[in-house]
Design a protein around this motif. Sequence first.
Motif, PDB file in Angstrom:
ATOM      1  N   MET A   1     -17.305 -11.843 -18.309  1.00 48.61           N
ATOM      2  CA  MET A   1     -18.696 -11.867 -17.870  1.00 48.61           C
ATOM      3  C   MET A   1     -19.563 -11.213 -18.943  1.00 48.61           C
ATOM      4  O   MET A   1     -19.288 -10.112 -19.399  1.00 48.61           O
ATOM      5  N   THR A   2     -20.646 -11.908 -19.376  1.00 44.94           N
ATOM      6  CA  THR A   2     -21.496 -11.406 -20.450  1.00 44.94           C
ATOM      7  C   THR A   2     -22.366 -10.241 -19.960  1.00 44.94           C
ATOM      8  O   THR A   2     -22.579 -10.045 -18.762  1.00 44.94           O
ATOM      9  N   ASP A   3     -22.888  -9.472 -20.933  1.00 44.82           N
ATOM     10  CA  ASP A   3     -23.760  -8.353 -20.589  1.00 44.82           C
ATOM     11  C   ASP A   3     -25.005  -8.837 -19.853  1.00 44.82           C
ATOM     12  O   ASP A   3     -25.506  -8.154 -18.946  1.00 44.82           O
ATOM     13  N   ARG A   4     -25.505 -10.005 -20.229  1.00 40.01           N
ATOM     14  CA  ARG A   4     -26.708 -10.532 -19.568  1.00 40.01           C
ATOM     15  C   ARG A   4     -26.434 -10.812 -18.096  1.00 40.01           C
ATOM     16  O   ARG A   4     -27.248 -10.467 -17.229  1.00 40.01           O
ATOM     17  N   VAL A   5     -25.290 -11.409 -17.813  1.00 41.13           N
ATOM     18  CA  VAL A   5     -24.924 -11.699 -16.425  1.00 41.13           C
ATOM     19  C   VAL A   5     -24.693 -10.406 -15.657  1.00 41.13           C
ATOM     20  O   VAL A   5     -25.110 -10.268 -14.489  1.00 41.13           O
ATOM     21  N   LEU A   6     -24.028  -9.440 -16.295  1.00 43.66           N
ATOM     22  CA  LEU A   6     -23.769  -8.163 -15.634  1.00 43.66           C
ATOM     23  C   LEU A   6     -25.069  -7.437 -15.291  1.00 43.66           C
ATOM     24  O   LEU A   6     -25.213  -6.882 -14.192  1.00 43.66           O
ATOM     25  N   ASN A   7     -26.021  -7.445 -16.213  1.00 43.35           N
ATOM     26  CA  ASN A   7     -27.293  -6.774 -15.950  1.00 43.35           C
ATOM     27  C   ASN A   7     -28.071  -7.484 -14.846  1.00 43.35           C
ATOM     28  O   ASN A   7     -28.729  -6.833 -14.027  1.00 43.35           O
ATOM     29  N   VAL A 124     -19.451  -3.783 -10.098  1.00 42.65           N
ATOM     30  CA  VAL A 124     -20.336  -3.937 -11.259  1.00 42.65           C
ATOM     31  C   VAL A 124     -20.185  -2.735 -12.190  1.00 42.65           C
ATOM     32  O   VAL A 124     -20.164  -2.891 -13.423  1.00 42.65           O
ATOM     33  N   GLU A 125     -20.077  -1.548 -11.635  1.00 45.56           N
ATOM     34  CA  GLU A 125     -19.918  -0.344 -12.442  1.00 45.56           C
ATOM     35  C   GLU A 125     -18.656  -0.418 -13.301  1.00 45.56           C
ATOM     36  O   GLU A 125     -18.672  -0.058 -14.491  1.00 45.56           O
ATOM     37  N   ARG A 181     -27.057 -14.020  -3.280  1.00 46.67           N
ATOM     38  CA  ARG A 181     -26.512 -15.312  -3.709  1.00 46.67           C
ATOM     39  C   ARG A 181     -25.860 -15.173  -5.079  1.00 46.67           C
ATOM     40  O   ARG A 181     -26.387 -14.530  -5.981  1.00 46.67           O
ATOM     41  N   HIS A 182     -24.693 -15.776  -5.207  1.00 52.95           N
ATOM     42  CA  HIS A 182     -23.990 -15.852  -6.482  1.00 52.95           C
ATOM     43  C   HIS A 182     -23.537 -14.499  -7.020  1.00 52.95           C
ATOM     44  O   HIS A 182     -23.279 -14.355  -8.222  1.00 52.95           O
ATOM     45  N   LEU A 183     -23.432 -13.502  -6.155  1.00 53.22           N
ATOM     46  CA  LEU A 183     -22.817 -12.251  -6.604  1.00 53.22           C
ATOM     47  C   LEU A 183     -21.336 -12.513  -6.876  1.00 53.22           C
ATOM     48  O   LEU A 183     -20.671 -13.222  -6.116  1.00 53.22           O
ATOM     49  N   PRO A 184     -20.777 -11.925  -7.934  1.00 51.47           N
ATOM     50  CA  PRO A 184     -19.377 -12.212  -8.270  1.00 51.47           C
ATOM     51  C   PRO A 184     -18.424 -11.542  -7.290  1.00 51.47           C
ATOM     52  O   PRO A 184     -18.697 -10.464  -6.762  1.00 51.47           O
ATOM     53  N   GLU A 185     -17.301 -12.204  -7.063  1.00 53.47           N
ATOM     54  CA  GLU A 185     -16.232 -11.607  -6.273  1.00 53.47           C
ATOM     55  C   GLU A 185     -15.355 -10.759  -7.186  1.00 53.47           C
ATOM     56  O   GLU A 185     -15.359 -10.918  -8.411  1.00 53.47           O
ATOM     57  N   ALA A 186     -14.615  -9.848  -6.562  1.00 56.88           N
ATOM     58  CA  ALA A 186     -13.672  -9.032  -7.324  1.00 56.88           C
ATOM     59  C   ALA A 186     -12.618  -9.925  -7.959  1.00 56.88           C
ATOM     60  O   ALA A 186     -12.237 -10.960  -7.401  1.00 56.88           O
TER      61      ALA A 186
END
Length: 398
Positions: A1-7, A124-125, A181-186
């Motif tokens: 996952m890219t930094d942009r997506v993470l932010n 996310v952390e 919406r579209h939050l990533p799963e573990a």
Amino acid sequence: MTDRVLNRTRRRVSIVFAGHGAVVGAFATRIPWLQQHLGLSESTLGVALLAPAVGSFVAMPFTSRLVHHLGNSRALTCLFPLWCGSLILPAFSPNLPALCLALGIFGATSGMTDVLMNAQGVQVEQRLQRPIIPSLHGMWAVGGLVSSGCGALAAGADIDARLHFTVTAALLAGVGLLATRHLPEAEPTEARQPPPRFALPPLSTLPLGVLGFCAVFAEGASGNWSAVYLTSTANASEGVAALSYTGLSFTLALARLASGFVVTHLGPVRTVRLSGGIAALGGTLVVLARTPPVAISGFALIGIGVAVVLPLSFSAAGGHGGDPSRNIAGVATITYTSNLLAPAVTGAVADATSLPAAFVLVTAFAASPLFLASTLARPVQSPGRERQNEPQQADLSS
């Protein structure tokens, strides 16, 4: 996952935290309306206000089962609008039993949503590899402050709470649906047995729960008794006394929002020890205070001191190994028991002795992170990331 997506994901989770706090802030400002609308005495209202804590305490252990079936992000997407919608129920309750039932549902959905959003924040952390949970809790406080301000305006304009709650719930539910919406799963890990339907807190989370319990006790007692302390002990007017809670809330929010820098440079253990020292100083000022400025300063320092303890306890529980949602639910179940005990215990001690003497006990709880901070030094066991996280964890826990 890219930094942009993470932010972007972090911003979405921040909105969820702010929305959760906004629901609580809206409700808190209209409690007098509920009391007047149903003609409740103070003692009867006090009984009714126990229902959210009881509902939360009962419901949180079911959260890990829900996550097992739906996944954390999908469960959050489903539950957050229900939590917002539950805000409407108390305003339409025709009598005390219905109000208690409504508040029980309100507390149950709140507690489960709380666990899910903290688990999402921990995920996310871990991917960002820097502390963000305290700042997310800061966003919760900001949401509560903004919403309570809007609620005060609505109450001042004599707007019916049924209309206020309905509009607020609809707006926050809509924002929450967009944010979740579209939050990533573990990331998938090794196959695990389904958790029990009612998952008791894991024993491994007990020390973290005790640490959080002490901080929440000090926060809850201060929040409930600060105004009374100023009027009865510091000889303040009611208007000045209200500033004590404002000061406490403001410093809680500010400390949590600014905590990322401190935790990154000092690590969670040193940060919590420093926090315990600040809270102990604040509690000492409160105990000795006989004038409003000293008492308000003391409560503000308590807010700074306890601000990051619970968020860092959740963060440590989420990275403790095993099921993050169950670990967080375990810590939350223990810590939120303070919401039931702190106001009543403080009042009972004050009745038997005096309010300053009761705050000696509160100060002891506030100072306990000085001695319990080492519980945060346990190594995080994040599946598939042990090798990556070891150096960082060693630095954070130094």
